[in-house]
Design a protein around this motif. Structure first.
Motif, PDB file in Angstrom:
ATOM      1  N   THR A   1       0.824  -1.199   0.000  1.00 46.13           N
ATOM      2  CA  THR A   1       0.000   0.000   0.000  1.00 46.13           C
ATOM      3  C   THR A   1       0.864   1.258   0.000  1.00 46.13           C
ATOM      4  O   THR A   1       0.528   2.244  -0.646  1.00 46.13           O
TER       5      THR A   1
ATOM      6  N   GLU B   1       2.947 -14.039  17.248  1.00 49.32           N
ATOM      7  CA  GLU B   1       3.734 -12.881  16.831  1.00 49.32           C
ATOM      8  C   GLU B   1       4.019 -12.056  18.080  1.00 49.32           C
ATOM      9  O   GLU B   1       3.112 -11.452  18.654  1.00 49.32           O
TER      10      GLU B   1
ATOM     11  N   TRP C   1       5.339  -9.268  19.095  1.00 51.24           N
ATOM     12  CA  TRP C   1       5.111  -7.845  19.365  1.00 51.24           C
ATOM     13  C   TRP C   1       3.697  -7.583  19.860  1.00 51.24           C
ATOM     14  O   TRP C   1       3.441  -6.610  20.561  1.00 51.24           O
TER      15      TRP C   1
ATOM     16  N   HIS D   1      -1.141 -13.083  14.492  1.00 49.22           N
ATOM     17  CA  HIS D   1      -1.890 -11.837  14.438  1.00 49.22           C
ATOM     18  C   HIS D   1      -3.026 -11.907  13.418  1.00 49.22           C
ATOM     19  O   HIS D   1      -4.174 -11.564  13.714  1.00 49.22           O
ATOM     20  N   ASP D   2      -2.720 -12.375  12.196  1.00 45.04           N
ATOM     21  CA  ASP D   2      -3.738 -12.450  11.153  1.00 45.04           C
ATOM     22  C   ASP D   2      -4.881 -13.381  11.552  1.00 45.04           C
ATOM     23  O   ASP D   2      -6.049 -13.094  11.282  1.00 45.04           O
ATOM     24  N   GLN D   3      -4.527 -14.505  12.187  1.00 44.80           N
ATOM     25  CA  GLN D   3      -5.571 -15.444  12.606  1.00 44.80           C
ATOM     26  C   GLN D   3      -6.452 -14.822  13.683  1.00 44.80           C
ATOM     27  O   GLN D   3      -7.669 -15.002  13.692  1.00 44.80           O
TER      28      GLN D   3
ATOM     29  N   ARG E   1      -8.892 -12.428  12.192  1.00 41.21           N
ATOM     30  CA  ARG E   1      -9.960 -13.138  11.490  1.00 41.21           C
ATOM     31  C   ARG E   1     -11.020 -13.627  12.481  1.00 41.21           C
ATOM     32  O   ARG E   1     -12.219 -13.438  12.266  1.00 41.21           O
TER      33      ARG E   1
ATOM     34  N   ASN F   1      -4.370   0.149  13.386  1.00 39.52           N
ATOM     35  CA  ASN F   1      -3.758  -0.061  12.069  1.00 39.52           C
ATOM     36  C   ASN F   1      -3.922  -1.509  11.616  1.00 39.52           C
ATOM     37  O   ASN F   1      -3.357  -1.928  10.618  1.00 39.52           O
TER      38      ASN F   1
ATOM     39  N   PRO G   1      -6.354  -2.312   7.699  1.00 43.74           N
ATOM     40  CA  PRO G   1      -6.071  -2.808   6.343  1.00 43.74           C
ATOM     41  C   PRO G   1      -6.037  -4.327   6.259  1.00 43.74           C
ATOM     42  O   PRO G   1      -6.486  -4.896   5.256  1.00 43.74           O
ATOM     43  N   ALA G   2      -5.514  -4.989   7.297  1.00 42.92           N
ATOM     44  CA  ALA G   2      -5.457  -6.457   7.259  1.00 42.92           C
ATOM     45  C   ALA G   2      -6.864  -7.037   7.272  1.00 42.92           C
ATOM     46  O   ALA G   2      -7.159  -7.997   6.555  1.00 42.92           O
TER      47      ALA G   2
ATOM     48  N   GLN H   1      -8.452  -6.589   3.939  1.00 43.52           N
ATOM     49  CA  GLN H   1      -7.988  -7.537   2.926  1.00 43.52           C
ATOM     50  C   GLN H   1      -8.582  -8.922   3.142  1.00 43.52           C
ATOM     51  O   GLN H   1      -9.049  -9.562   2.201  1.00 43.52           O
ATOM     52  N   ASN H   2      -8.580  -9.385   4.407  1.00 43.69           N
ATOM     53  CA  ASN H   2      -8.920 -10.784   4.647  1.00 43.69           C
ATOM     54  C   ASN H   2     -10.395 -11.019   4.976  1.00 43.69           C
ATOM     55  O   ASN H   2     -10.903 -12.110   4.763  1.00 43.69           O
TER      56      ASN H   2
END
Lengths: 443, 277
Positions: free
Chosen positions: A52, A201, A203, A264-266, A269, A284, A287-288, A291-292
């Motif tokens: 992006t 993850e 962080w 993080h992504d899981q 979701r 922030n 955006p993820a 997208q998902n």
């Protein structure tokens, strides 16, 4: 012996000589790669190479070149993260930095030694439009070095809105309300995780501690200053609360079972799809999710991490990155670079492009660029806190001290390996070493 | 007899199963993830894609930023070919001479070779040297760096291999009237074939896979190499795993092909000369 190899001899020699000639030729050619610019000033613009960022930079450059036909801008990219930090320092040390570059604000900027390596921008016109909270993150005693690019974002709790509506829950104003809500969710909907943690993850583990700073700063406005001076500690209230919360969500059994390995992504979701209710995170993440889980983006809301006392509850704000000009850029390139910085920061075109590409993550820090309608639900929620003046900058923007081991300690506390008091004391020790390395007085 | 054969067969099957798990499963994961859509891939699960998007992903990766991945393939190919050629030529010469001709220079050369293996690269001073030579940000400069870092290892391999070539062969050639240059090119180099293949394959993979070298010594998008393009598709808060894995797949193919075709020679070259130092 000789005849057996004889017929291939000439060919082989030819190949070897040819290869050697190519090699020498290429070395010579490599030397003579010169620059040629016909009349127009040519400057380079460096951005981190995520998708992006690159897309909006490309659009920004074409808008800029249209407005300033006498300046040509060459887009360059480099990796983010540790490699990017090292490369940035290397380029600054060897005078090879691009004419305008994007980098972090706050403590990471201080590590670049800005007084020696960057160009002072305090006389620029846009400075008066930028919020003081932001300017504090790009300033030293000797100058102001960065112009904001992109939007700020908030830290607190992301929550699943349909679930709250279904169970008739209210957005919690105190920590006890938050725990009560989580327990209601655990009781009424056993299939839903009340609080997500994703230590896959590392962080992400720091969020409950870092996002608690908004409340700390409301309760005790001088805390950050005394923290930098070595007087205020994490092992004492009010800052201890962050560690205590982390321990409490684990001990009360509110976490997902796979908190140690979830990514993080899981986690995002699960939250968006209603498999979980709360996730301490930054806005922030928008955006993820866009997208998902594009259809569920507006099912995710935001509230500030609740303090013990409702009147202290405040959102914690992370400042955006900034664009800088290295001191190795001089002459007409410097003038052109300043024009580009001004365009990126305060032109209406740049504001439109920023809102158009990708997904907004929070308010902008310059008053010439208000948020448009149609931003994600969590960003709207964050904006309310900002408008009500219940928002404080994150600790890393008001104090140069941040211990490198916070994420590890947070994981230990959040997994029940260490107690909150113990973890806070360990982090104070980590912070002490960092402060001594920075040469601060009082440690 | 029978039980022995059975046991051998069992070991064979076990070896095949282990290699499938170790090599093919990760590869299958790469291919599957590269075929998924972005939301599907973000779960990072070992599953068949819900929608096959292999071609879409391929087109997107290849066309990303005016074909930066293709440009990177050209750069990497040029870099690899030039570096490996230089390494083979120089290392073969040094290896031959130091093995055959003993003189006071040998200890010096040995020390330098060892130093080349041991001394770690320092980034900023190296950049200064390149800047002064006006080689910074050029492919030629990076070729020199890659050659420097790889040369010591190659010299050791060549020297060990030359020791296995009988000295009588050199003497016969000299008696037949060959000068030193002709002796080297027409006698020795053809005999070095196995070790040349080993060096080519090992160093080609090392140079092709190098990340920090191009990152620090060859900045600039027009100079990108394949490993650097991986960073286009990942960030701290947003990952495009489908595109990332497609890029990984594309980058994996050249070394894979190299290994498939030259597997036997590589092993032979590595062990040749291992007995005689």
């Amino acid at each position: 012996m000789f005849t057996a190899h004889g017929h291939g001899r000439g060919l082989r020699r030819g190949l070897a000589v040819g290869a050697a000639a190519t090699l020498v030729g290429s070395l010579v050619a490599g030397c003579s790669g010169g620059a040629d610019s016909g009349g127009a000033v040519e400057i380079s613009y460096l951005v981190p190479n995520d998708a992006t960022g690159v897309e909006s930079a490309e659009r920004l450059i074409s808008a800029f070149e249209e407005a300033h036909p006498d300046i040509a801008v060459d887009l360059q990219t480099q990796p983010d993260g540790t490699e990017g930090d090292n490369l940035t320092k290397t380029k600054l040390a060897t005078g090879e930095m691009e004419d305008v570059f994007v980098y972090n604000t706050g403590s990471l900027l201080q590590a670049l030694n800005p007084d020696q390596t960057l160009t002072d921008l305090s006389d620029e016109e846009w400075v008066s439009h930028v919020s003081d909270d932001f300017l504090d993150t790009v300033r030293t005693d000797q100058g102001l070095y960065g112009a904001p690019t992109g939007s700020s974002f908030g830290g607190g709790i992301l929550y699943n809105v349909p679930l709250y509506e279904e169970l008739g829950l209210e957005v919690p104003e105190t920590w006890d309300d938050f725990v009560a809500n989580s327990e209601t969710i655990a009781r009424e909907r056993p299939d839903v995780t009340p609080v997500l943690q994703a230590y896959g993850e590392t962080w992400t583990a720091q969020m409950l501690i870092l996002a608690a700073h908004g409340s700390v700063a409301q309760e005790d406005p001088g805390w950050a200053e005394r923290f930098t001076a070595g007087e205020a500690k994490f092992a004492q209230e009010p800052a201890l609360a962050g560690f205590e919360h982390l321990q409490e969500v684990h001990d009360a059994g509110l976490l997902n079972e796979d908190f140690a390995s979830l990514t993080h992504d899981q986690a995002l979701r699960q939250l968006a799809e209603g498999g979980a209710a709360h996730y301490p995170m930054l806005t922030n993440a928008a955006p993820a999710i866009a997208q998902n889980n594009p259809d569920e983006l507006d099912d995710v809301g935001f509230f500030a991490l609740p303090a013990a006392d409702a009147e202290h509850t405040a959102a914690t704000i992370w400042q955006p990155g900034a664009v800088y000009i290295p001191s190795s850029t001089t002459g007409e390139e410097l003038e052109a670079a300043k024009t580009l910085v001004e365009f990126i920061t305060s032109s209406p075109e740049a504001c439109a492009i920023a809102q158009d590409t990708g997904v907004a993550t929070g308010p902008y820090v310059i008053d010439t660029c208000p948020l448009e309608d149609g931003v994600p639900r969590m960003v709207e929620d964050l904006q309310t806190y900002v408008d009500e003046d219940r928002a404080e900058p994150a600790l890393e923007f008001v104090s140069p001290v941040k211990g490198p081991n916070l994420e590890n300690i947070a994981i230990e506390v959040g997994s029940g390996i260490r107690s909150a008091a113990d973890g806070a004391a360990a982090y104070d020790e980590d912070v002490r070493k960092q402060a001594q390395q920075l040469g601060l007085s009082g440690w | 007899m029978r039980t022995l054969r059975l046991r051998r067969a069992a070991y064979g099957v076990l070896a095949i199963v282990v290699s499938v798990v170790v090599f093919l499963v990760p590869f299958a994961f790469i291919v599957l993830t590269a075929s998924k859509t972005a939301p599907d891939a973000s779960q990072l699960e070992f599953s068949l894609p819900q929608d096959w998007a292999f071609l879409d992903n391929l087109v997107e990766v290849v066309s990303y930023r005016d074909g930066i991945v293709l440009r990177a393939f050209v750069n990497s190919a040029v870099l690899t070919v030039l570096s490996v050629t230089a390494m083979v030529l120089l290392a073969a010469m040094v290896g031959y001479v130091t093995q055959r001709r003993r003189s006071w220079l040998n200890p010096v050369v040995d020390t330098m070779v060892l130093a080349g293996l041991i001394v770690p690269p320092a980034v900023v001073p190296t950049v200064w040297v390149l800047q002064r030579l006006e080689l910074f940000k050029t492919l030629g400069g990076l070729v020199l760096i890659e050659v420097t870092f790889g040369l010591s290892f190659c010299i050791l391999l060549f020297r060990a291999f030359v020791a296995t070539i009988p000295r009588e062969l050199d003497e016969a050639a000299i008696l037949d009237g060959a000068g030193p240059v002709r002796l080297f090119w027409t006698m020795i180099v053809p005999l070095l074939r196995p070790v040349i293949i080993t060096v080519v394959v090992v160093q080609a993979v090392a140079v092709f896979n190098d990340f920090t070298g191009p990152l620090y010594f060859l900045p600039g998008d027009e100079n990108a190499t394949v490993q650097l393009t991986l960073y286009n598709f990942q960030g701290q808060s947003l990952n495009q795993y489908n595109l990332l894995f497609m890029d990984i797949l594309l980058i994996t193919i050249p070394p894979l092909v190299l290994y498939v075709f030259f597997n036997r020679q590589i092993v032979a070259g590595m062990t040749n000369g291992a007995l005689k130092g």
